[in-house]
Design a protein around this motif. Sequence first.
Motif, PDB file in Angstrom:
ATOM      1  N   GLY A  98       4.884  -5.303   6.922  1.00  0.00           N
ATOM      2  CA  GLY A  98       3.429  -5.235   6.766  1.00  0.00           C
ATOM      3  C   GLY A  98       3.095  -4.826   5.340  1.00  0.00           C
ATOM      4  O   GLY A  98       3.510  -5.482   4.385  1.00  0.00           O
ATOM      5  N   ASN A  99       2.357  -3.736   5.155  1.00  0.00           N
ATOM      6  CA  ASN A  99       1.997  -3.253   3.822  1.00  0.00           C
ATOM      7  C   ASN A  99       2.875  -2.086   3.374  1.00  0.00           C
ATOM      8  O   ASN A  99       2.566  -1.398   2.403  1.00  0.00           O
TER       9      ASN A  99
ATOM     10  N   GLU B  60       0.816  -1.218   0.000  1.00  0.00           N
ATOM     11  CA  GLU B  60       0.000   0.000   0.000  1.00  0.00           C
ATOM     12  C   GLU B  60       0.845   1.261   0.000  1.00  0.00           C
ATOM     13  O   GLU B  60       0.440   2.300  -0.508  1.00  0.00           O
ATOM     14  N   LYS B  61       2.014   1.163   0.604  1.00  0.00           N
ATOM     15  CA  LYS B  61       2.806   2.371   0.744  1.00  0.00           C
ATOM     16  C   LYS B  61       4.276   2.069   0.528  1.00  0.00           C
ATOM     17  O   LYS B  61       4.783   1.031   0.928  1.00  0.00           O
ATOM     18  N   LYS B  62       4.977   3.014  -0.135  1.00  0.00           N
ATOM     19  CA  LYS B  62       6.417   2.902  -0.333  1.00  0.00           C
ATOM     20  C   LYS B  62       7.121   4.059   0.358  1.00  0.00           C
ATOM     21  O   LYS B  62       6.680   5.204   0.243  1.00  0.00           O
ATOM     22  N   VAL B  63       8.183   3.729   1.028  1.00  0.00           N
ATOM     23  CA  VAL B  63       9.018   4.761   1.628  1.00  0.00           C
ATOM     24  C   VAL B  63      10.358   4.701   0.902  1.00  0.00           C
ATOM     25  O   VAL B  63      11.047   3.682   0.904  1.00  0.00           O
ATOM     26  N   ILE B  64      10.713   5.800   0.244  1.00  0.00           N
ATOM     27  CA  ILE B  64      11.956   5.846  -0.531  1.00  0.00           C
ATOM     28  C   ILE B  64      13.102   6.235   0.389  1.00  0.00           C
ATOM     29  O   ILE B  64      13.056   7.272   1.060  1.00  0.00           O
TER      30      ILE B  64
END
Length: 338
Positions: free
Chosen positions: A326-327, A288-292
Motif C-alpha cells: 500500500g503506502n 507515506e510511511k517507511k518502516v526500517i
Amino acid sequence: MDIKEKLKKLVSRREVLAVSLVLFLFFGFYSIKLMGASSVITTQQTLGKYTQEGELIHVALLKNNTLYGERLSREEYPIPLVESFVLTYEYRFAPATSIEGNYNTQGIVQYTVNRGSEEVVLWEEKLFEKSGELEDGKFTVQYELNLTKLENRTSEIVEQLGLKRLNRKITFATRVNVEGNVYGREVTESFEHSSSLIKDSGSGLYYFTNEKESTQKTVVEKGAKRTVVTIVGLPFYADTAKKVAPILALLFLTPLLGGIYTIRAQRPNNEFKDLSPYITEGAPVYVEKKVILAAKEDLKKTFDLLDKPILHYKDGKEDVYTIIDGNIAYEYRKMESN
C-alpha cells in the motif's frame, strides 16, 4: 603481504588467467593431435637389383635337303628333316661379384599313357645329366640329342611294354643354387627352369616350350627414423612432444583452476541468494510511511508475510531492499562491502 597472498593475487589477475587459458588450450590441442602420430618411421632404401636368367638355345642338324642346308635355328622345325638337335643351356647371375653356386641340368624322357584325365608314367630315363660349379656366376652346357637313336629307343620300349598308344615327353630341367654377397647383403637363392620338346604330329613340326626363364629381386636396406613434428615453427621429436605437451597442458591448467577458485573465494557471500528470484531492480515511488528493518531476517519475515516483490536500488554506498505494501515501505539498508 606474504608470498602466499602475492601468489593468490597474481593468479587471480585477468591477464594471467587469459594467458593460462590460451596456453592450456594450445598444448591440449597438440596433446590430442600427437596421439595418432607415429614415434618412428620405417625407412626403406633400394640398394640394387639382381637377376637370374636361363636360356635353352636349340639348333637342328638336318638330313640331306636343298631347302635349309645342314643347320637350322628357328621356333619350329619340320619333323621329317631333323636328324638331331644341338642343345646349349646358358645361365647367368648378374651382378656376378662374390657369387658362388652349383648347377644340375638334365634331359629326361618319359613314356606315359592316359587313364581318364590322369597321366600315368610307365617308364622314365635320362637322356643326359651334367653338374658343376658356377664360374663368375654363370655356366654353359651343351648336348646333342640324336632323334634317330631316340626313335629307335622309343620303338624298343613300346615293344617291351606291349602298348601301341604310348606318349613320349622330353623335358630339359635345370636347377641352380647360389649364395654370396650382393650390394653388401648375403643372399641364398635357388633357380629352376624346365623346358620341353614337343613333337606335333598333326602339324608335322617340332618346337620347344619355355626356352627362357628369368627372375629379378631387389636388395633393400630397412631402417627406422624418429618422427619429427613442428610446433610453433620449432622441430621436436614426436615421442618427446607426446610426453611434454600433456605435461605443459596440465602445468597451465593448474594456475587457471587456482585463479578461478581464488576469484570465487574472494567474492563476498551473497546473503540474499535465497531471495534473489524475488528481487527486482528499481526504486519505489513516494510512500507515506517507511518502516526500517534492522536485519536481513526481518526483510525475509516481511516478505513471507506480505508475499510482495522486493525492490533493490543503490543509495550512495548502501544497498536498499524495499517491500511496498500500500503506502507503507518496509526498508532494509545494507552498507556496501569494500
